[in-house]
Every structure is written in C-alpha cells, then in structure tokens.
Write an enzyme that holds these catalytic residues in place. Structure first.
Site, PDB file in Angstrom:
ATOM      1  N   CYS A 138      -1.938   5.628   2.206  1.00 33.43           N
ATOM      2  CA  CYS A 138      -0.627   4.978   2.062  1.00 33.43           C
ATOM      3  C   CYS A 138      -0.777   3.609   1.413  1.00 33.43           C
ATOM      4  O   CYS A 138      -1.165   2.634   2.072  1.00 33.43           O
ATOM      5  CB  CYS A 138       0.052   4.862   3.424  1.00 33.43           C
ATOM      6  SG  CYS A 138       1.656   4.059   3.343  1.00 33.43           S
ATOM      7  N   CYS A 141       1.463   0.882   2.864  1.00 31.77           N
ATOM      8  CA  CYS A 141       0.998   0.368   4.161  1.00 31.77           C
ATOM      9  C   CYS A 141      -0.203  -0.564   3.981  1.00 31.77           C
ATOM     10  O   CYS A 141      -0.298  -1.599   4.624  1.00 31.77           O
ATOM     11  CB  CYS A 141       0.550   1.498   5.094  1.00 31.77           C
ATOM     12  SG  CYS A 141       1.615   2.932   5.091  1.00 31.77           S
ATOM     13  N   ASP A 142      -1.143  -0.179   3.143  1.00 35.98           N
ATOM     14  CA  ASP A 142      -2.454  -0.832   3.157  1.00 35.98           C
ATOM     15  C   ASP A 142      -2.826  -1.586   1.881  1.00 35.98           C
ATOM     16  O   ASP A 142      -3.843  -2.287   1.862  1.00 35.98           O
ATOM     17  CB  ASP A 142      -3.543   0.219   3.440  1.00 35.98           C
ATOM     18  CG  ASP A 142      -3.353   0.856   4.818  1.00 35.98           C
ATOM     19  OD1 ASP A 142      -2.895   0.140   5.727  1.00 35.98           O
ATOM     20  OD2 ASP A 142      -3.633   2.051   4.980  1.00 35.98           O
TER      21      ASP A 142
END
Ligand code: NDP
Length: 318
Positions: A138, A141-142
């Site tokens: 992701c 997300c990261d």
C-alpha cells in the site's frame, strides 16, 4: 434430537476497521451485535507497522495496536466478539442462516459483511521476510516512510500506475517493474506514468529476490525475461501492486458482485441485493481501500441495519 439454534439481531462478519466500527455503532443502537473475527483477527492492518494517516492519532500508531483499540472499544460497548470464521451462508429466507467453523449455525435478522480484501503477493520468501520492513502492498499507507529515497513498485495495472505516480511525488526515484512489454493500466494512467520524469519503467522484468541486511530492504534483484540479464536495484522500499482479491467467496451465488468479486451495494447505502444483508469496507470498495473509509462504511452499515430493523418492527407492531 434437533439442534438449538442461536438467534441474533445483528451478526458482523470480519474484524477490520469496517467490522469493528459497525460493531461499535450496532452495540450503541442496542442491536447486541455478535462479531466473528475471521482467521486474521484485526484484518490487514495487523500486518502493517506504523499507521500515520488515521485521524485522531497525532503521533501515529502501530497497525496491530490500533486494531486492539478498535476491538477494546467494540467490546466495552457490548459487542460479543468471537474468534471463528464463517464457512457458509444461506440467505434464502429470513432470518438468515450463517454457519461458523463448518459446525455452528446462527440465525441472524441482519448480517453485516466486512470480510475485507487481501493483497496479492508475488510469493517470494524474501517478500514475506521483509513485509513491513521495506516491503508494502500500500503506497498510500507507507510511501511517506520512503520520502527522498529510491523505491521499486511491481505491477502494471491502474493501481500500480496510480501508486507509482503517488510515490514519485515523495521519493527520489521509482523503478516500475512490468512483467510484459506493455501496461494493463488505462491509457490515461500510462500517459501519467511515462510523463513522470523520476519513474523508470523496466519492461519484461520480473522480481527474483528482495534483499536486505536482515532488518530492512536495501536492494531488489530483477531479471529481464527476454535476455535473462539480472540487475540489482538499490532501493529501500519495494511496493507490490499486483491487485487485491476481496474475501467474498462464501457469498457467491447469494450476493451480487462485480466480475472480480467485489460486493455491489446500492448507491449511497450499504444495502446489498438481499434484504437484511449489508456490506462495508474493502469487500465492497476497490477504489479507496483505506482504514478510514472502511470505518466510515462500517458506520453506514450499522445505521442501515438499525433502520431496517426499526422499520420492520414498526410494520409488525403497527
Ligand atoms: P489489475 O488486475 O488490473 O492489474 C494487476 C497488474 O499486476 C497487471 O498488470 C498484472 O500483469 C500484474 N501482475 C499480476 N501478477 C503479477 C506477478 N506475479 N508479477 C508481476 N506482475 C503481476 O489490478 P489493479 O489493482 O491494478 O486494478 C484492479 C481494478 O481496479 C482494475 O479494474 C482497475 O482498473 C481498477 N482501478 C481503477 C483505478 C482508477 O480508476 N483510478 C485505480 C486503481 C484500480 P499483467 O498485465 O501482465 O497481467
């Protein structure tokens, strides 16, 4: 001897942000929800490290810890949380029949499906070893953790294209590993990728191994499947964007889905094609796939279930 069946007002299947948020709302609406966690209690977020984009945690929080908080809150408000997986359903008549662990049948007036989705992985051992330590599925997300650094992303669909351009804004360089000599992504997305100067597309290329120092990723070995030439890419982040599959197999034949298995809900609602069955989170969302959007749709599902039951009660007592 006939088996005594348990009858519940609201059965929630799945324990990610969508399921627990549905539980919090359903419990506060006095639906006495029963929630089955599934095999991966806490869902996809238990497989990540830091979560920095969920509002309310100014310092960020570890994914597993966040999911424990969700669970504690749902439990404190009265949700009956049980470890177990739903093995089959029968939505032919009301109340709905849901079989847990292939043995116990529960009758449910309403069912909230929040079974989520799972990222597809390449299947390399090193990919699992460094998952959360340089390997991620992701970018939204990261990606932030790799700002200013060099990263690689594998995949050639719309998700990979979108995530590559997202990463390109944060990172110094993005290698895009494409296994064929062309993209699967839409023309517009490909155009964006090819016009982003710090993305380098490696066609006909496959990932052989993700390498690191035992703690974190420091390079990726790729091979050109036409020439067999191997190259090491010096990257600290490796993103896998080769698709997700929604965990909806057990509902096939009952619930309307698109061709890839995502549940179709009615516009502006969590209602499915079956009366009393609602769906939320990644099981019905292939576009946003964020914890916060899953939680929001879990709230919608609980409110829809509560209103559905209230309307039925009104008809019965009127
Ligand atoms: P897709 O299934 O569309 O694409 C998956 C990609 O991963 C393909 O390019 C495929 O390669 C590649 N791939 C699969 N397995 C491997 C492997 N083992 N090694 C290397 N590469 C691999 O998934 P997406 O998540 O990209 O998209 C899912 C759906 O969501 C699509 O319908 C897409 O259009 C939609 N979507 C739309 C967006 C938008 O409109 N903004 C954004 C994101 C998704 P190959 O092509 O060779 O098969």
């Amino acid at each position: 001897m006939s088996e005594e069946l348990e009858h519940v007002k609201c059965l929630i299947i799945g324990s990610g942000p969508a399921g627990y948020t549905a539980a919090i709302y359903a419990a506060r609406a006095d639906l006495k929800p029963v929630l089955y966690t599934g095999m991966l209690a806490g869902g996809q977020l238990t497989q990540t490290t830091e979560v920095e984009n969920y509002p309310g945690y100014p310092e960020g929080i570890l994914g597993p810890e966040m999911m424990q908080n969700f669970e504690k809150q749902a439990s404190r408000l009265g949700t009956d949380i049980r470890f177990g997986y739903v093995s089959s359903v029968d939505f032919a008549s009301l109340p709905h029949k849901v079989v847990v662990d292939e043995s116990k049948t529960i009758l449910a007036d309403t069912v909230i499906i929040s079974t989520g989705a799972s990222a597809k992985w390449l299947g390399l051992e090193s990919e699992q070893k460094y998952n959360g330590f340089g390997v991620s599925a992701c970018a939204v997300c990261d990606g932030f953790f790799f700002r200013g650094q060099d990263v690689a992303i594998v995949g050639a669909g719309d998700t990979a294209a979108e995530e590559a351009t997202y990463l390109a804004k944060l990172c110094r360089k993005v290698y895009m590993i494409v296994r064929r000599d062309e993209f699967r992504a839409s023309k517009a997305m490909v155009h964006r990728v090819l016009n982003t100067p710090n993305i380098e597309v490696l066609y006909n290329t496959e990932t052989k191994e993700i390498m690191g120092d035992g703690q974190v990723v420091n390079s990726v070995k790729v091979i050109n499947n036409q020439t067999n030439e191997e190259t090491n890419l010096d990257v600290s982040g490796f993103f896998v964007a080769i698709g997700h599959h929604p965990n909806t197999e057990i509902f096939r034949g009952w619930i309307n889905m698109d061709e890839t298995g995502y549940i179709i809900t009615k516009p502006d609602s969590s209602e499915t094609n079956i009366e009393g069955v609602f769906a939320c989170g990644d099981a019905q969302d292939h576009i946003y796939r964020q914890a916060i959007t899953a939680a929001g749709s879990g709230c919608m599902a609980a409110i829809d279930a509560e209103r559905y039951l209230a309307a039925k009660e009104h008809v019965v007592t009127a």
